[in-house]
Write an enzyme that holds these catalytic residues in place. Structure first.
Site, short mmCIF file in Angstrom:
data_model
loop_
_atom_site.label_atom_id
_atom_site.label_comp_id
_atom_site.label_asym_id
_atom_site.label_seq_id
_atom_site.Cartn_x
_atom_site.Cartn_y
_atom_site.Cartn_z
N ASP A 188 0.84 -1.19 0.00
CA ASP A 188 0.00 0.00 0.00
C ASP A 188 0.89 1.25 0.00
O ASP A 188 2.08 1.18 0.35
CB ASP A 188 -0.89 -0.04 1.25
CG ASP A 188 -1.76 1.18 1.39
OD1 ASP A 188 -2.39 1.58 0.42
OD2 ASP A 188 -1.78 1.74 2.51
N ASP A 248 -0.38 5.13 0.86
CA ASP A 248 -0.71 6.09 1.91
C ASP A 248 -0.98 5.37 3.24
O ASP A 248 -1.84 4.46 3.30
CB ASP A 248 -1.93 6.91 1.51
CG ASP A 248 -1.69 7.68 0.21
OD1 ASP A 248 -0.53 7.72 -0.24
OD2 ASP A 248 -2.67 8.21 -0.35
N ASP A 274 -1.92 -0.73 6.04
CA ASP A 274 -2.22 -0.16 7.35
C ASP A 274 -3.70 -0.22 7.70
O ASP A 274 -4.11 0.27 8.74
CB ASP A 274 -1.76 1.30 7.40
CG ASP A 274 -2.57 2.21 6.47
OD1 ASP A 274 -2.70 1.87 5.27
OD2 ASP A 274 -3.07 3.23 6.95
#
Length: 358
Positions: free
Chosen positions: A10, A12, A131
């Site tokens: 990922d 961001d 995240d």
């Protein structure tokens, strides 16, 4: 031909911190996540994963998020990472809004058709690094594993350790005419416990190992408690020791040694060495025959069986007046000692021994 493993990474929240408005659309919003350079550079240099960026960028290319405001920050991120030796083999960006329910948007796998089912790639040995819960769900949909930053203490340091050294998870099933035992341990866990032995105080003590040792521990024991407690306690110790030994693997990079702690009126010490030579020095006396439903004579027997089956040296001592505090302090000191001794250093990944073996 060897299949290649993949890191689906990922952007961001994983490579760069995610701003409150969830759009990295300006250079001043770019702040890299702590540890990303050192660890992702280490992974790139030392391991053979294919790096694939997979990112949702809501409404990219629409008036709410023009491409010309996205590209400068995005290119800055890529160029900065490249300056640290970190490059991506593929970059996949989905521009749909959540309400679109488009199959390309994570956790959908529409963008990953070139990887899923492709015999060139080892999907089961691959990881999603992210995240959010959507990243975990993406891993499930792909059929690989997930490493989620910020969840259960996961950091970039821990991610690189797991990828480089492997996950230290083991399970043991031990069945005799006297006991039926299942033990599972994750030495890189977070203190999650599922303990059931039929002895309440013994459960409480075993939970100290998981909680204070920061290992995930499952112990399910069915023993002949209609006879007495002996076999349940002894065989659980044997199975737990075997499980620890199995999870340690070749022991490369571990600290090896590890602790004393006070508990109210008591001072308890457990010095430990995972050197492969079992030995127990026991310096603790108890004035009561029972603590809870556990005979105090079995404390020594538990630690002797554990030391033998884990092939570790234990030196245990305790001083104090409260018998409950004394044995609980010993178990907590054991847990902290394990936590210290199993810590790994992937930058000095050697056997901690002049003999060349443990």
């Amino acid at each position: 031909m060897k299949q290649q493993r993949i890191l689906f990474i990922d952007r961001d929240g994983t490579l760069v911190e995610e701003p409150e408005d969830e759009q990295v659309d300006a250079l001043e919003k770019v702040k890299f996540v702590k540890g990303v350079f050192r660890n992702l550079g280490f992974i790139r240099e030392q391991l053979d994963f294919r790096f694939v960026m997979v990112s949702n960028q809501d409404g990219l290319g629409t008036p709410s998020f023009p491409t010309e405001t996205f590209l400068p920050a995005h290119n800055f991120i890529l160029n900065t990472l490249e300056g640290e030796g970190i490059t991506f083999d593929d970059i996949l960006i989905d521009c749909h809004f959540p309400d679109d329910n488009h199959p390309d948007r994570k956790p959908g796998v529409g963008m990953l058709g070139g990887y899923i089912g492709n015999p060139a790639y080892d999907i089961a040995g691959s990881y999603v690094i992210g995240d959010r819960e959507t990243d975990r769900r993406l891993a499930e949909n792909i059929g690989c594993k997930a490493l989620i930053l910020g969840q259960d203490g996961m950091t970039w340091d821990k991610i690189s350790e797991i990828l480089f050294s492997g996950e230290r998870v083991a399970e043991i099933k031990r069945t005799t005419k006297e006991t039926d035992i299942y033990v599972k341990i994750n030495l890189d866990g977070h203190g999650q416990c599922d303990i059931s032995t039929g002895l309440g105080f013994f459960d409480h003590m075993l939970e100290q190992i998981g909680r204070h040792g920061m290992v995930d521990l499952t112990v399910n024991t069915r023993g002949d408690l209609h006879v007495d407690e002996h076999h349940t306690i002894e065989d659980t110790a044997i199975a737990l020791g075997e499980c620890i030994l199995k999870a340690l693997g070749d022991k490369r990079g571990i600290e090896r040694y590890g602790y004393s702690l006070p508990m109210d009126d008591c001072l308890c010490s457990v010095a430990l060495d995972f050197g492969g030579r079992p030995w127990l020095v026991w310096d603790a006396e108890f004035k009561r025959d029972m603590i809870g439903d556990m005979p105090t004579e079995m404390f020594f027997h538990f630690f002797k069986s554990l030391s033998d089956s884990a092939r570790m040296n234990l030196n245990v001592s305790a001083r104090g007046g409260n018998e409950h505090h004394k044995i609980e302090g010993i178990f907590k000191a054991l847990a902290r000692s394990i936590k210290m001794a199993v810590r790994r250093d992937i930058y000095h990944y050697e056997l901690p021994s002049t003999k060349g073996m443990l």
